[in-house]
Scaffold this active site. Sequence first.
Site, PDB file in Angstrom:
ATOM      1  N   PRO A   5      43.242  43.341  45.001  1.00 48.47           N
ATOM      2  CA  PRO A   5      43.214  43.335  43.156  1.00 48.47           C
ATOM      3  C   PRO A   5      41.560  42.908  42.827  1.00 48.47           C
ATOM      4  O   PRO A   5      41.696  41.831  42.657  1.00 48.47           O
ATOM      5  CB  PRO A   5      44.313  43.364  43.092  1.00 48.47           C
ATOM      6  CG  PRO A   5      45.318  42.199  43.704  1.00 48.47           C
ATOM      7  CD  PRO A   5      43.868  42.257  45.411  1.00 48.47           C
ATOM      8  N   GLU A   6      41.665  44.069  42.120  1.00 49.82           N
ATOM      9  CA  GLU A   6      40.595  43.651  40.884  1.00 49.82           C
ATOM     10  C   GLU A   6      41.021  43.153  40.120  1.00 49.82           C
ATOM     11  O   GLU A   6      42.288  44.215  39.847  1.00 49.82           O
ATOM     12  CB  GLU A   6      38.948  44.377  40.646  1.00 49.82           C
ATOM     13  CG  GLU A   6      39.020  44.177  42.445  1.00 49.82           C
ATOM     14  CD  GLU A   6      36.581  44.404  42.535  1.00 49.82           C
ATOM     15  OE1 GLU A   6      36.243  44.189  41.904  1.00 49.82           O
ATOM     16  OE2 GLU A   6      36.577  44.387  43.784  1.00 49.82           O
ATOM     17  N   HIS A  43      57.255  41.626  55.217  1.00 53.11           N
ATOM     18  CA  HIS A  43      56.329  40.901  54.353  1.00 53.11           C
ATOM     19  C   HIS A  43      56.585  41.575  52.326  1.00 53.11           C
ATOM     20  O   HIS A  43      55.729  41.151  51.707  1.00 53.11           O
ATOM     21  CB  HIS A  43      54.561  41.828  54.372  1.00 53.11           C
ATOM     22  CG  HIS A  43      54.465  41.864  55.940  1.00 53.11           C
ATOM     23  ND1 HIS A  43      53.525  39.838  56.034  1.00 53.11           N
ATOM     24  CD2 HIS A  43      53.436  42.691  56.332  1.00 53.11           C
ATOM     25  CE1 HIS A  43      53.626  40.211  57.252  1.00 53.11           C
ATOM     26  NE2 HIS A  43      53.328  41.901  57.632  1.00 53.11           N
ATOM     27  N   ARG A  97      49.039  39.686  53.451  1.00 55.85           N
ATOM     28  CA  ARG A  97      47.964  38.508  53.551  1.00 55.85           C
ATOM     29  C   ARG A  97      48.417  37.023  53.112  1.00 55.85           C
ATOM     30  O   ARG A  97      48.327  36.170  53.954  1.00 55.85           O
ATOM     31  CB  ARG A  97      46.366  39.065  53.407  1.00 55.85           C
ATOM     32  CG  ARG A  97      46.012  40.202  54.711  1.00 55.85           C
ATOM     33  CD  ARG A  97      44.309  40.367  54.014  1.00 55.85           C
ATOM     34  NE  ARG A  97      43.649  39.339  54.737  1.00 55.85           N
ATOM     35  CZ  ARG A  97      42.155  39.319  54.468  1.00 55.85           C
ATOM     36  NH1 ARG A  97      42.144  40.348  53.687  1.00 55.85           N
ATOM     37  NH2 ARG A  97      41.244  39.105  54.982  1.00 55.85           N
ATOM     38  N   LYS A 129      21.601  29.454  37.224  1.00 60.06           N
ATOM     39  CA  LYS A 129      22.419  29.939  37.974  1.00 60.06           C
ATOM     40  C   LYS A 129      21.210  29.644  38.921  1.00 60.06           C
ATOM     41  O   LYS A 129      20.135  31.467  38.899  1.00 60.06           O
ATOM     42  CB  LYS A 129      23.377  31.110  37.647  1.00 60.06           C
ATOM     43  CG  LYS A 129      24.757  29.679  36.921  1.00 60.06           C
ATOM     44  CD  LYS A 129      25.369  30.844  37.441  1.00 60.06           C
ATOM     45  CE  LYS A 129      26.737  30.208  37.281  1.00 60.06           C
ATOM     46  NZ  LYS A 129      26.451  28.915  38.677  1.00 60.06           N
TER      47      LYS A 129
END
Length: 277
Positions: free
Chosen positions: A2-3, A94, A113, A156
């Site tokens: 999920p973003e 799960h 996971r 950066k």
Amino acid sequence: MPELPEVETVRRGLEPALVGRRIAAVDQRRPDLRIPFPAGFSTLVAGRRVERIGRRAKYLLFGLDGGLVLICHLGMSGRMTIRPRGDNRPPDPHDHVVFTTDEGLRVVFNDRRRFGLMTLARAGEESSHPLLAALAPDPLDPAFTAGRLSGRLAGKATPVKAALLDQKVVGGVGNIYACEALHRAGLSPRRLARNVAGRRCGRLVPALVDVLTEAIAAGGSSLRDHRRTSGELGYFQHSFRVYGREGEPCPTPGCSGAVRRIAQSNRSTFFCGRCQR
DNA sequence: ACGAGAACCTGTTTGC
DNA sequence: TGCAAACAGGTTCTCG
């Protein structure tokens, strides 16, 4: 999984089922996810009313009465699905947490996971919680501007693709939407972040806003794990321009390039070397 | 201090 | 067919 768009899709799906409802029971089925559950987690949450469900970057924030906030991250494979009253499917191995509301419906957190997490914070202190304190605004936040982004990219030495994945630079963006936004902005994922300013940064901001907005409207992207709270798939994956499209022609009008895949900091990056500079 | 890479965990897909 | 390697939407720790 999920973003930002997937988390926002889940948030919007949970709202009508949970806001205003009381959590009658909490079944915590294991002691930890990515981090341990806080001591007394189920006891602390049970009996409280859900006042609001917010989102900060990829975190869901459940505001509960009595001044408690439940912080949840879905990790890579986390799902939150709603099971109507009377749906008595046995728990999947799960299914890690099951909330039952006073109306008898169940909200199941499933995460194969186990990169997801749940923890608690006092209301008003959640934004200074260690997990959230350093997060940059997300592109849909009014506080997110080209000037602010430019400032966070400045100096950066890392590729701009890697910088977009840094939640201290941009909140909520992950591997898919970083690739998609860079393609829309015509920016090479390999360009150093410090060289994305001015006009280039000016293109990147609407590219991020647009791709995230369109993805939310589509219910997010379902590649393998993402499901809406109803269990249905999102469908933005059909609108990807580059992600997962190695070898296909670049979709930019008039561009004769092909989509390539490279590895950047151990993640796949998809882009067109011709129209992305 | 910064950035690259590994690690966390499980399941699925790919390649020999 | 079978098994091993590679890969998956995230985050955090270690090391140079």
